[in-house]
Each structure stands twice: as C-alpha cells, then as structure tokens.
Design an enzyme around this catalytic site. Structure first.
Site, mmCIF file in Angstrom:
data_model
loop_
_atom_site.group_PDB
_atom_site.id
_atom_site.type_symbol
_atom_site.label_atom_id
_atom_site.label_comp_id
_atom_site.label_asym_id
_atom_site.label_seq_id
_atom_site.Cartn_x
_atom_site.Cartn_y
_atom_site.Cartn_z
ATOM 1 N N HIS A 7 10.391 -83.808 -93.111
ATOM 2 C CA HIS A 7 11.010 -84.671 -94.415
ATOM 3 C C HIS A 7 11.919 -85.566 -94.118
ATOM 4 C CE1 HIS A 7 13.268 -83.817 -98.437
ATOM 5 N NE2 HIS A 7 12.171 -84.498 -98.554
ATOM 6 N N HIS A 49 14.628 -93.405 -99.754
ATOM 7 C CA HIS A 49 14.186 -92.475 -100.990
ATOM 8 C C HIS A 49 14.725 -92.883 -102.180
ATOM 9 C CE1 HIS A 49 15.027 -88.650 -103.330
ATOM 10 N NE2 HIS A 49 13.588 -88.311 -102.744
#
Length: 243
Positions: A7, A49
């Site tokens: 991730h 992100h």
C-alpha cells in the site's frame, strides 16, 4: 494464493508513494504495489495520495497548484526521511528494473484520485503511459470515482479495473458486473462473514485494503481472497508462507 500488494509501497516503514517505499515493498516480497495519481499544474502525472501537500510535505496548497519542477523541490517527510515526489513514469521505470532484478512480473495498482471531470483525460493519459511500459495483465486501475473506471473500460475493454468502496455494497458482484470491472476493492472492515460467504458462491475477485492485522489477514487468505493491500508487505508475505 492470495497476492500481497504494498500500500503506497511499504507505508509502515518508508515515506509513502516514493521510490524508496516502492523499492522496499518489492524487496520484501510483495507481488505488486499500489499507488495514487494526480496531475501537476503542467499536466504531469504525479504519484501522491492527498490532494493537498500539507500532511506529507509541510507545504500549503494542492498538488495541482504546482508544476513538476516546483513539486520536485518539495520532499515527502516521514521518520527523518526526505524523499522526492515521483512521477508515474519514474515509478514505471523502477518497476521495469525491479522485474529484471527479481526475475518476476510485478503488478501495479494505479488508483485515480479523480477522473476526467476533475483531471481532464487522466484515464487516457495514465493508460497510455502504463501500457507503454507494462503489459495490460499486470496493471489494475482502481478508483472511488466509478465514472473514471467506466471511462477506462470505454477506452479499452481489455483494461483491468477495480471498484473501490469504503462501505459495504449489497450484491457487489452485480455492481462490478454492471461496470464491466474485474475486481472489487472494498475496505476490509466491510467484508463481514456473511458477505464473504455470499462472495464465495460467485466468481467475484476481491482485492481488499488496508489489512495490517495478521489475524484478519489469515482469515481473509483462508477465505481465498484474491489480494491483500497492506502497509507491511513483509509481515503479510511471511504470514502467507504458513498458510
């Protein structure tokens, strides 16, 4: 065998969504990496992100407010690490080199933080860039913006897509089929025993996020989950060896 995706790389240990993090995730034995993309002000596809730079870089403003050259001057900060914000092209080149080094095909999960309604033509441009470096069977495009995933499938029926959700869907296999997607990408907390039982009677492939608890991960693996997206790929790779 359940696949292990890092991730934002190996987020538990390294500055997220950076070359350092991605490289170490693969070194730890991950089968693939998950990352997030935005446009810069001048249209470069950046790997980052958040929409804003405050949390990771300590800079005011949004990532799309700055050009590539400006963004390269900022550093992603984590545990005394100071890393550049990479472009998608840079990450793709890293994957190519890591594939040679480790003699294995690496899966790339590209999460679009927004589709064309916000970032014009980002689906088309991201696909073209990814497919210039990697084969279609090793790239998965995911998003909470399901219009973006519909656009991707419209551009290329062979493109692999994953439906991201934060809460449970009723009969998710029906929704995934409706959008012509390949995978369901739910938050792991939404995968109740009842839903997992229902899914087991379908051909739905589930890639779930963000699993860091080994007890939960083991149960998911035993339930035949397709992939686990985790901050700690080393721990999950080791866990999988015993199953």
């Amino acid at each position: 065998m359940t696949l292990i995706f890092g991730h934002r790389g190996a987020k538990a240990y390294y500055a997220e969504n950076t070359i350092l993090s991605f490289e170490h995730a693969i070194e730890m034995g991950a089968d693939g990496i998950e990352l997030d993309i935005h446009y810069s002000k001048d249209g470069e596809i950046m790997v980052f992100h958040d929409f804003t730079l405050n949390r990771m870089c300590g800079v005011n403003g949004s990532i799309f407010d700055y050009t590539l050259s400006e963004l390269k001057r900022f550093k992603v900060q984590y545990r005394n690490q100071y890393q550049e914000i990479p472009t998608l092209k840079e990450v793709l080149d890293l994957i190519l080199s890591l594939q040679v080094k480790h003699q294995k095909k690496i899966v790339l999960n590209v999460e679009l933080k927004a589709g064309s309604d916000f970032y014009p033509d980002i689906e088309k441009n991201a696909m073209a860039l990814c497919y210039s470096k990697l084969s279609k069977d090793q790239v998965v495009f995911s998003s909470f913006d399901h219009y973006a995933l519909k656009e991707i499938r419209g551009l290329d029926a062979m493109a692999q897509t994953g439906i991201l959700t934060a809460s449970a869907l009723v009969d998710p296999w029906e929704y995934v089929k409706k959008l012509g997607a390949n995978y369901y990408h739910p938050a792991y907390l939404s995968l109740t025993p009842r839903l997992l039982s229902e899914i087991s009677h379908t051909d739905l492939k589930v890639n779930t996020y963000t699993v860091n608890d080994t007890t939960i991960a083991k149960q998911l693996m035993l339930n035949g989950i397709n992939a686990i997206i985790t901050d700690s790929p080393d721990i999950m790779v080791e866990l999988r060896k015993g199953i």
